[in-house]
Design a protein around this motif. Structure first.
Motif, PDB file in Angstrom:
ATOM      1  N   LYS A  49      41.684   6.094 -55.333  1.00 15.84           N
ATOM      2  CA  LYS A  49      40.239   6.013 -55.507  1.00 15.84           C
ATOM      3  C   LYS A  49      39.755   4.572 -55.389  1.00 15.84           C
ATOM      4  O   LYS A  49      38.703   4.305 -54.819  1.00 15.84           O
ATOM      5  N   LYS A  50      40.558   3.637 -55.901  1.00 14.93           N
ATOM      6  CA  LYS A  50      40.167   2.233 -55.867  1.00 14.93           C
ATOM      7  C   LYS A  50      40.092   1.718 -54.430  1.00 14.93           C
ATOM      8  O   LYS A  50      39.154   1.011 -54.064  1.00 14.93           O
ATOM      9  N   THR A  51      41.071   2.105 -53.602  1.00 19.43           N
ATOM     10  CA  THR A  51      41.059   1.660 -52.208  1.00 19.43           C
ATOM     11  C   THR A  51      39.865   2.239 -51.464  1.00 19.43           C
ATOM     12  O   THR A  51      39.280   1.575 -50.615  1.00 19.43           O
ATOM     13  N   ALA A  52      39.487   3.476 -51.783  1.00 16.37           N
ATOM     14  CA  ALA A  52      38.323   4.085 -51.138  1.00 16.37           C
ATOM     15  C   ALA A  52      37.058   3.309 -51.510  1.00 16.37           C
ATOM     16  O   ALA A  52      36.206   3.056 -50.660  1.00 16.37           O
ATOM     17  N   LEU A  53      36.947   2.912 -52.768  1.00 14.27           N
ATOM     18  CA  LEU A  53      35.784   2.140 -53.204  1.00 14.27           C
ATOM     19  C   LEU A  53      35.758   0.761 -52.545  1.00 14.27           C
ATOM     20  O   LEU A  53      34.693   0.267 -52.161  1.00 14.27           O
ATOM     21  N   VAL A  54      36.916   0.145 -52.404  1.00  7.97           N
ATOM     22  CA  VAL A  54      36.994  -1.166 -51.750  1.00  7.97           C
ATOM     23  C   VAL A  54      36.568  -1.040 -50.295  1.00  7.97           C
ATOM     24  O   VAL A  54      35.788  -1.848 -49.793  1.00  7.97           O
ATOM     25  N   ALA A  55      37.063  -0.002 -49.611  1.00  4.36           N
ATOM     26  CA  ALA A  55      36.695   0.208 -48.206  1.00  4.36           C
ATOM     27  C   ALA A  55      35.192   0.458 -48.081  1.00  4.36           C
ATOM     28  O   ALA A  55      34.543  -0.061 -47.176  1.00  4.36           O
ATOM     29  N   LEU A  56      34.646   1.231 -49.003  1.00  5.73           N
ATOM     30  CA  LEU A  56      33.214   1.509 -48.994  1.00  5.73           C
ATOM     31  C   LEU A  56      32.416   0.227 -49.211  1.00  5.73           C
ATOM     32  O   LEU A  56      31.442  -0.036 -48.514  1.00  5.73           O
ATOM     33  N   GLY A  57      32.879  -0.598 -50.145  1.00  4.14           N
ATOM     34  CA  GLY A  57      32.216  -1.872 -50.415  1.00  4.14           C
ATOM     35  C   GLY A  57      32.235  -2.788 -49.211  1.00  4.14           C
ATOM     36  O   GLY A  57      31.239  -3.430 -48.879  1.00  4.14           O
ATOM     37  N   LEU A  58      33.371  -2.847 -48.522  1.00  4.50           N
ATOM     38  CA  LEU A  58      33.479  -3.683 -47.325  1.00  4.50           C
ATOM     39  C   LEU A  58      32.562  -3.159 -46.227  1.00  4.50           C
ATOM     40  O   LEU A  58      31.927  -3.934 -45.519  1.00  4.50           O
ATOM     41  N   GLY A  59      32.491  -1.846 -46.095  1.00  2.00           N
ATOM     42  CA  GLY A  59      31.615  -1.253 -45.093  1.00  2.00           C
ATOM     43  C   GLY A  59      30.152  -1.577 -45.373  1.00  2.00           C
ATOM     44  O   GLY A  59      29.401  -1.925 -44.471  1.00  2.00           O
ATOM     45  N   VAL A  60      29.765  -1.494 -46.628  1.00  3.89           N
ATOM     46  CA  VAL A  60      28.389  -1.820 -47.019  1.00  3.89           C
ATOM     47  C   VAL A  60      28.101  -3.292 -46.754  1.00  3.89           C
ATOM     48  O   VAL A  60      27.060  -3.644 -46.213  1.00  3.89           O
ATOM     49  N   ALA A  61      29.039  -4.148 -47.102  1.00  4.18           N
ATOM     50  CA  ALA A  61      28.850  -5.586 -46.883  1.00  4.18           C
ATOM     51  C   ALA A  61      28.703  -5.877 -45.396  1.00  4.18           C
ATOM     52  O   ALA A  61      27.867  -6.695 -44.990  1.00  4.18           O
ATOM     53  N   TYR A  62      29.484  -5.199 -44.558  1.00  5.87           N
ATOM     54  CA  TYR A  62      29.390  -5.388 -43.106  1.00  5.87           C
ATOM     55  C   TYR A  62      28.020  -4.928 -42.605  1.00  5.87           C
ATOM     56  O   TYR A  62      27.380  -5.621 -41.823  1.00  5.87           O
ATOM     57  N   LEU A  63      27.572  -3.776 -43.078  1.00  2.00           N
ATOM     58  CA  LEU A  63      26.278  -3.259 -42.631  1.00  2.00           C
ATOM     59  C   LEU A  63      25.134  -4.161 -43.075  1.00  2.00           C
ATOM     60  O   LEU A  63      24.149  -4.322 -42.360  1.00  2.00           O
ATOM     61  N   MET A  64      25.253  -4.762 -44.257  1.00  2.00           N
ATOM     62  CA  MET A  64      24.207  -5.650 -44.736  1.00  2.00           C
ATOM     63  C   MET A  64      24.096  -6.891 -43.847  1.00  2.00           C
ATOM     64  O   MET A  64      23.016  -7.434 -43.660  1.00  2.00           O
TER      65      MET A  64
END
Length: 40
Positions: free
Chosen positions: A2-17
């Motif tokens: 679950k932690k890796t999924a959240l990290v990947a999601l966070g990185l994706g959001v940061a990239y989109l921003m």
């Protein structure tokens, strides 16, 4: 796991921003998906 999924999601959001073009493209895809799935 679950932690890796959240990290990947966070990185994706940061990239989109940072990347406006990708963000706009994704928003168009979400809008078209939401429009086609809803029956109004």
């Amino acid at each position: 796991m679950k932690k890796t999924a959240l990290v990947a999601l966070g990185l994706g959001v940061a990239y989109l921003m940072r990347n406006e073009e990708s963000r706009n493209k994704m928003m168009k895809q979400l809008d078209s998906f939401a429009g086609s799935s809803s029956t109004k």
